[in-house]
Design a protein around this motif. Structure first.
Motif, mmCIF file in Angstrom:
data_model
loop_
_atom_site.group_PDB
_atom_site.id
_atom_site.type_symbol
_atom_site.label_atom_id
_atom_site.label_comp_id
_atom_site.label_asym_id
_atom_site.label_seq_id
_atom_site.Cartn_x
_atom_site.Cartn_y
_atom_site.Cartn_z
ATOM 1 N N UNK A 182 21.072 46.308 32.510
ATOM 2 C CA UNK A 182 21.744 46.570 33.784
ATOM 3 C C UNK A 182 22.612 45.363 34.100
ATOM 4 N N UNK A 184 26.311 44.661 36.330
ATOM 5 C CA UNK A 184 27.527 45.144 36.989
ATOM 6 C C UNK A 184 28.431 43.987 37.401
ATOM 7 N N UNK A 187 34.420 44.036 35.710
ATOM 8 C CA UNK A 187 34.876 45.293 35.114
ATOM 9 C C UNK A 187 34.173 45.522 33.775
ATOM 10 N N UNK B 144 30.098 51.107 42.715
ATOM 11 C CA UNK B 144 29.272 49.938 42.410
ATOM 12 C C UNK B 144 28.445 50.122 41.142
ATOM 13 N N UNK B 147 22.357 51.300 40.406
ATOM 14 C CA UNK B 147 21.180 51.500 39.577
ATOM 15 C C UNK B 147 20.114 52.261 40.342
ATOM 16 N N UNK B 191 34.897 54.631 32.744
ATOM 17 C CA UNK B 191 33.966 53.511 32.835
ATOM 18 C C UNK B 191 34.602 52.266 33.427
ATOM 19 N N UNK B 192 35.915 52.156 33.276
ATOM 20 C CA UNK B 192 36.589 51.001 33.868
ATOM 21 C C UNK B 192 36.585 51.119 35.393
ATOM 22 N N UNK B 195 32.129 51.022 38.932
ATOM 23 C CA UNK B 195 31.734 49.635 39.157
ATOM 24 C C UNK B 195 32.878 48.705 39.506
ATOM 25 N N UNK B 196 34.081 49.236 39.674
ATOM 26 C CA UNK B 196 35.222 48.358 39.975
ATOM 27 C C UNK B 196 35.359 48.105 41.475
ATOM 28 N N UNK B 199 38.614 48.272 43.654
ATOM 29 C CA UNK B 199 39.694 47.310 43.472
ATOM 30 C C UNK B 199 40.781 47.790 42.518
ATOM 31 N N UNK B 200 40.532 48.919 41.826
ATOM 32 C CA UNK B 200 41.528 49.420 40.864
ATOM 33 C C UNK B 200 42.200 50.701 41.328
ATOM 34 N N UNK B 406 24.666 39.986 38.781
ATOM 35 C CA UNK B 406 24.390 41.245 39.472
ATOM 36 C C UNK B 406 23.962 42.324 38.495
ATOM 37 N N UNK B 407 22.775 42.848 38.718
ATOM 38 C CA UNK B 407 22.276 43.931 37.877
ATOM 39 C C UNK B 407 22.715 45.289 38.350
ATOM 40 N N UNK B 408 22.773 45.466 39.699
ATOM 41 C CA UNK B 408 23.084 46.799 40.201
ATOM 42 C C UNK B 408 23.709 46.837 41.575
ATOM 43 N N UNK B 409 23.789 45.724 42.282
ATOM 44 C CA UNK B 409 24.329 45.766 43.636
ATOM 45 C C UNK B 409 25.809 45.430 43.714
ATOM 46 N N UNK B 410 26.343 44.850 42.683
ATOM 47 C CA UNK B 410 27.762 44.526 42.690
ATOM 48 C C UNK B 410 28.041 43.092 43.096
ATOM 49 N N UNK B 411 29.305 42.739 42.981
ATOM 50 C CA UNK B 411 29.757 41.364 43.203
ATOM 51 C C UNK B 411 30.287 41.202 44.627
ATOM 52 N N UNK B 449 35.140 41.261 44.360
ATOM 53 C CA UNK B 449 34.822 41.220 42.946
ATOM 54 C C UNK B 449 35.457 40.006 42.259
#
Lengths: 453, 453
Positions: A182, A184, A187, B144, B147, B191-192, B195-196, B199-200, B406-411, B449
């Motif tokens: 896991x 994140x 990108x 995000x 998870x 996939x890009x 979790x972005x 921002x994209x 960060x495993x799952x919460x995001x930056x 991010x």
């Protein structure tokens, strides 16, 4: 100083310009894709030498064409005139195999089967199993996001890539992902590089996830009088159970195998479905067999004996060699949503008949991933043209059914034009923008995947 | 005409500039991340209105900050001064649920639980289960790459995204992916975008894969006298079995829950491990219990009754509310490779003691994904500063152990500085290049991010 002498001066032990040697590195197995004449072949031994190649290429605007074992069927590894072919055959070490962390770190030239064997010594399993697994490299597998037979339960190559080391066209080295399942942080450049066919960066190291070895599979086989019935059986099995393999052969494939290997196959069947389960719940096997019968199978059989199961799979594994006896074989690769599987198979028969071309179809049915095997006499130009027309018409039919022009073999040279039909204008523009972000000068495998822009 | 009057003129039914209303849209749950004052709140009803917002934003260089339910804990949805907050609450329809193709097409404002319920009506399952699943949106989950608890067997949100519709900062709409599970046509832009963190591109529609519903789980619980023993049990269970859940609580979390809920927990234990399996092979449950005992558990218990299993999970589910009674809680989120889990837990105890801060830890142990819950008195500035120091020191420790910030919460906002420490210089440069490729003017969620560049 010519380009070649400069390259040799900078990387003497790496570069080869012998035309006889280079001839073996000019193309992959895409029989009708064009292949150019390379300036040189480079066989780097480490990341540093890959970086030096990239710097040379950038300084002189020389295209680099990365290459695994050349088992691809889309022309992705075919040489371009004046390019340097970069073969990763010398970067073939398993650098690390961490049993507790359940991953391996490998160089791109390692064969898929070599990692499978190394993992098995620790009771672990590297799952992705393209049919070429005994002869294709992990670098090529990752560059094309290779599929295989166990995807229906275990996913594709990309699902096993934890992280990468790669070299940009300007020679800079970078890492993506990491050691964690896991993650994140930033990108997902790992997934962006997976399947990018060497057009964004040169992958020099891969951290690949391993699994515990599943239980030995049990196997069923079923014969159907119609494609519709086989399609329904496939959908109901995927809907209700968890097969670890679910493969289909159509009538033409069955007949070719029977005349080749005399397995006593039922030649009146429209399709054969063979499936496996590795759950330790033996009721799943019978339930899948029952689902085939409920969908109209006129013969169904199952076994918990792995050896007998391998015999039942034999017909499926023999399809390609059986067809090759009848002429040149071009393998197409499309995917459709599962409810469209039977209709796709029906259209393949129609298109084949319309163009008077022999087309036998095998499919990773559980994923809706279909491989029409298009057979033609290579000495008959008209036959070649008709075979080519079938190949392309099937891409159009797949798109019409909401499918994709490539399920697992990649776009390479031979489908770049059809990728442009599949993507909308903005998505295509974003593809080019991403390419420029990584490789602004267009050094890496130009013309592949996105075509010439 | 002011910016706001022009925006209202173009999107009258969509835009709100009432400061009282906007106040509720300024921040997510990242308690110490800064939040600016937006120009306006926009609540578009369809993709066309999102496109018009993007065109307005591009014409006037106004930042857009997309927002799901605001349940994030990294500041990713926090407003910037003069931005337009784009809430997707009105785009909350399940557009399609195809039982045979096993996917749903949803708008971003649909709650995770709503899709779970709709799928269940067809006997299907939307697997991703962040703890916030009853209150968080699928748009936020995808943005995000959320998870959850079942990831250890079933993967993260991104593993369920077949394709997206999204709007670029210039207002153009595009699609990624498609309907097929196997699809290698082009770069993996799906996939890009996953979790972005907005921002994209602005995601306006998502095609999400559904699964057949698994069997009801059976559950074990085990208590350990040391973190090392709990870490060893975790590693050996993941190595040999296939748990569908594997959660850990440390001593501090256990004590907080006990004093809150009086569950008669063993307060001398260093850690509690609770796991589930949904395989239909009942020997797996006992084998996992045995693995705990072999690793040194002084108490282990298992049950095949799902209701009793839910009771065993209760202590884990109560950890956050129990801690909230003791002060403000900031939840950290790091991952480490599984062999480093016990050492990470040990370092958390050390760092907490060193800074004299109460830190209780829960973990998605099977993934090495650790959530230190950092408790402090919000009225004590020195306590807040020490808590913040702990938060950041734990990111440093995770990196030192080969983990991720960060495993799952995001930056979001709160870890952008640490993302820059995790990535190498070239990878960071590629992140910025990808950002520019999608959003050359920096309109979309700037500063999140990647931080301010």
């Amino acid at each position: 100083m010519t380009l070649l002498t400069e390259l040799v001066a900078r990387l003497a032990d790496v570069v080869c310009a012998d035309p006889d040697v280079m001839e073996g590195y000019r193309r992959d197995r895409a029989s009708w894709a064009p292949a150019g004449l390379p300036l040189a072949l480079a066989r780097p031994r480490n990341t540093r030498e890959v970086q030096e190649l990239a710097r040379f290429a950038t300084e002189h605007r020389v295209p680099l064409v990365p290459r695994g074992a050349g088992t691809g069927v889309a022309g992705g590894a075919n040489a371009l005139d004046g390019c340097v072919v970069v073969s990763f055959e010398r970067m073939n070490a398993i650098l690390e195999l961490d049993e507790a962390a359940m991953y391996a770190v490998v160089q791109p030239g390692v064969l898929n089967v070599e990692l499978k064997q190394a993992a098995a010594q620790h009771g672990l399993w590297y799952s992705p199993d393209p049919s070429s697994f005994e002869i294709s490299t992990l670098g090529g597998n990752v560059a094309t996001n290779a599929g295989g037979l166990c995807c229906v339960k275990y996913g594709v190559t990309g699902d096993y890539v934890l992280g990468l080391e790669a070299v940009r066209s300007n020679g800079e080295v970078f890492r993506t992902g990491g050691r964690c399942r896991k993650d994140v942080a930033g990108y997902d450049l790992t997934r962006l590089l997976v399947g990018s066919e060497g057009s964004l960066a040169l992958i020099t190291e891969m951290r690949l996830r391993l699994r515990r070895k599943p239980a030995p599979p049990s196997t069923f086989v079923a014969l159907f009088g119609s494609l519709e019935a086989a399609g329904h059986a496939t959908a109901s099995i995927v809907r209700a159970f968890e097969p670890s393999l679910l493969e289909l052969m159509d009538r033409t494939a069955l007949r070719a195998v029977e005349s080749h290997a005399h397995l006593d196959l039922d030649l009146d069947a429209a399709a054969l479905l063979v499936g496996q389960t590795d759950t330790e719940n033996s009721s799943q096997l019978l339930a899948m067999q029952n689902a085939c019968e409920a969908a109209g199978a006129h013969l169904a059989y199952s076994t918990e004996d792995p050896n007998e199961g391998e015999l039942l799979l034999k017909a499926r594994r023999l399809a390609y060699p059986a067809l090759e006896r009848l002429g040149s074989v071009v393998i197409d690769d499309i995917s459709v949503p599962l409810p469209q599987l039977a209709e796709m198979l029906r259209r393949i028969e129609l298109v084949a008949a319309e163009h008077d071309v022999l087309v036998a179809t095998v499919a990773h049915a559980g994923d809706g991933n279909v491989h029409p095997l298009i057979v033609f006499d290579p000495n008959d130009e008209s036959a070649r043209v008709r075979a080519h027309a079938v190949f392309e018409q099937l891409l159009v039919e797949a798109l019409a059914l909401g499918g994709t022009v490539s399920g697992e073999h990649g776009v390479g040279l031979i489908k770049a034009g059809y990728l442009r039909r599949q993507l909308d204008a903005t998505s295509l523009e974003l593809h080019h923008a991403v390419k420029r972000a990584f490789d602004p000068l267009g050094i890496l495998n130009p013309g592949k995947l996105l075509g010439s822009s």
